[in-house]
Write an enzyme that holds these catalytic residues in place. Structure first.
Site, PDB file in Angstrom:
ATOM      1  N   ASP A   1      85.797  93.125  -8.628  1.00  0.00           N
ATOM      2  CA  ASP A   1      86.266  92.010  -9.456  1.00  0.00           C
ATOM      3  C   ASP A   1      85.722  90.644  -9.045  1.00  0.00           C
ATOM      4  O   ASP A   1      85.038  89.973  -9.821  1.00  0.00           O
ATOM      5  CB  ASP A   1      87.798  91.992  -9.520  1.00  0.00           C
ATOM      6  CG  ASP A   1      88.459  92.010  -8.149  1.00  0.00           C
ATOM      7  OD1 ASP A   1      87.760  91.915  -7.116  1.00  0.00           O
ATOM      8  OD2 ASP A   1      89.710  92.114  -8.107  1.00  0.00           O
TER       9      ASP A   1
ATOM     10  N   ASP B   1      96.253  96.739   4.368  1.00  0.00           N
ATOM     11  CA  ASP B   1      95.724  98.096   4.544  1.00  0.00           C
ATOM     12  C   ASP B   1      94.204  98.003   4.630  1.00  0.00           C
ATOM     13  O   ASP B   1      93.612  96.949   4.384  1.00  0.00           O
ATOM     14  CB  ASP B   1      96.149  99.018   3.401  1.00  0.00           C
ATOM     15  CG  ASP B   1      95.914  98.400   2.028  1.00  0.00           C
ATOM     16  OD1 ASP B   1      94.807  97.859   1.807  1.00  0.00           O
ATOM     17  OD2 ASP B   1      96.827  98.447   1.183  1.00  0.00           O
TER      18      ASP B   1
ATOM     19  N   ASP C   1      90.562  99.899   3.484  1.00  0.00           N
ATOM     20  CA  ASP C   1      89.876 100.851   2.615  1.00  0.00           C
ATOM     21  C   ASP C   1      88.461 101.055   3.132  1.00  0.00           C
ATOM     22  O   ASP C   1      87.811 100.110   3.601  1.00  0.00           O
ATOM     23  CB  ASP C   1      89.828 100.341   1.179  1.00  0.00           C
ATOM     24  CG  ASP C   1      91.203 100.292   0.534  1.00  0.00           C
ATOM     25  OD1 ASP C   1      91.995 101.227   0.760  1.00  0.00           O
ATOM     26  OD2 ASP C   1      91.495  99.312  -0.161  1.00  0.00           O
TER      27      ASP C   1
END
Length: 397
Positions: free
Chosen positions: A116, A39, A41
């Protein structure tokens, strides 16, 4: 329209409205690796209200965290296209070790610092065809290193699931672990227990469904995650995991991990992780029956055919082969190829309704009669309904 084209269009429209808008996170990493992202983002300096003001169809999926899902037309596969647009932000304190208590909108530089790992912290402008990298993600991707952004202890403190995600990321992309990142993960591994079972299960699904699952199992041990995540399980059999087909399902791979603990404990682990009923049933069945097709040529049809007609037979054959019994798997696959389904699984000669009509009452003997008749039918010892009825009459006390 593809999802990539729609994600590009979302960026184009936001930029045309005067906002900064970029692809963010995993889709950038995947594009740089030549992979097709699952996907896309988008990150932007547009607030949630401003995003909604620029698109007709939007869904608030996390407005408190600055996330709006923009809905598009149907894609080439017939599914509705959708892209999540998140406002650049700083995350506040993580009091539960899972999610920030509050967020403040910020710049792309600050937004990158809250993420992260460096390989997940890059942005990309699809209009200018430009990578924006504030964290050294490109260099780490070239060097095949997984490195936490900034202080790894701080990143893992914010969200404990990142410790397990590090294993999955290193496994999937064949990355070496930065020493400081590994040291922090080892020190904090036991804190993974504060993470919900559902989030842990989702990481395990992605880890064990991947073709490099054997390295993932080794990294779980190296990180010290086996004890807090799967305390009942001894060290996974890396050889067995390596021998499984690359495209093995999660239930098959996880069953291979859980073979040493047996059906009951495997079922308890599945419950604790809140796996789906289908996943739990398949895992339990594979753990319970994994030796069922060994010495297949010497088995009676009544022993072999119920396994061959089970929905999980493909997984069972793969497990049989991976455990070193390829000849037995080949023998069974030949039977499946050459034998019509109605021969492998014929209609029963005797049913429970038949027994009731004969005056039987349900109970242990009732069940045993049906099982015995079915066994003799599959073994060719009973050929007709009349034969079955006569045999059942003979079992009456």
């Amino acid at each position: 329209m593809t999802e990539r084209e729609f994600a590009t269009d979302v960026v184009r429209r936001l930029q045309a409205a005067g906002f900064r808008a970029l692809w963010a996170g995993g889709c950038v990493r995947d594009e740089l690796l030549g992979l097709t992202p699952a996907d896309y983002d988008v990150a932007s300096d547009a607030t949630p209200e401003q995003v909604k003001g620029n698109f007709r169809r939007c869904v608030e999926v996390g407005a408190a965290f600055g996330v709006i899902e923009v809905l598009g037309p149907r894609g080439d596969d017939g599914e509705w296209l959708k892209v999540q647009v998140a406002t650049f932000r700083n995350d506040g304190h993580y009091s539960d070790g899972r999610r920030p208590d509050a967020v403040t909108f910020s710049s792309p530089e600050e937004d990158a610092q809250r993420r992260d790992f460096t390989v997940n912290g890059m942005f990309f402008d699809p209009i200018a065809n430009q990578v924006i990298d504030y964290v050294g993600g490109q260099a780490d991707l070239r060097a095949k290193v997984l490195r936490a952004i900034g202080d790894p202890t701080a990143r893992f403190t914010e969200d404990k699931l990142r410790i397990l995600r590090a294993v999955r990321m290193a496994t999937r992309f064949e990355l070496a672990i930065d020493p400081a990142t590994l040291d922090a993960a080892r020190r904090m591994a036991s804190q993974i227990r504060v993470v919900s079972a559902e989030r842990i299960a989702e990481e395990l699904r992605k880890l064990f469904a991947h073709r490099y699952r054997a390295r993932g199992a080794e990294l779980l041990r190296e990180f010290g995650l086996l004890s807090p995540v799967l305390p009942e399980v001894p060290s996974p059999d890396v050889r067995l995991l390596t021998a499984l087909p690359p495209d093995s399902s999660f239930p098959l791979a996880f069953a291979a991990v859980l073979l040493p603990v047996g059906k009951k404990v495997a079922g308890n682990i599945a419950k604790r992780l809140k796996l789906s009923n289908d996943e739990k049933d398949r895992i339990e069945w594979l753990v319970d029956r994994h030796v069922g097709l060994r010495n297949a040529a010497s088995l009676r049809p009544s022993q072999r055919h119920p396994l061959l007609t089970h929905p999980g037979v493909g997984d069972l054959l793969a497990l049989t082969r991976a455990e070193g019994f390829a000849a037995d798997a080949d023998f069974c696959e030949a039977i499946l190829h050459d034998t019509p389904p109605e021969v492998l699984d014929p209609p029963p000669l005797l049913t429970g309704d038949d027994l009731v009509a004969m005056g039987w009452k349900p109970g242990p003997l009732f069940k045993r009669v049906l099982e015995t008749v079915r066994q003799k039918q599959l073994d060719g010892e009973l050929q007709t309904a009349a034969d079955a009825t006569t045999f059942a009459e003979g079992m009456k006390p």
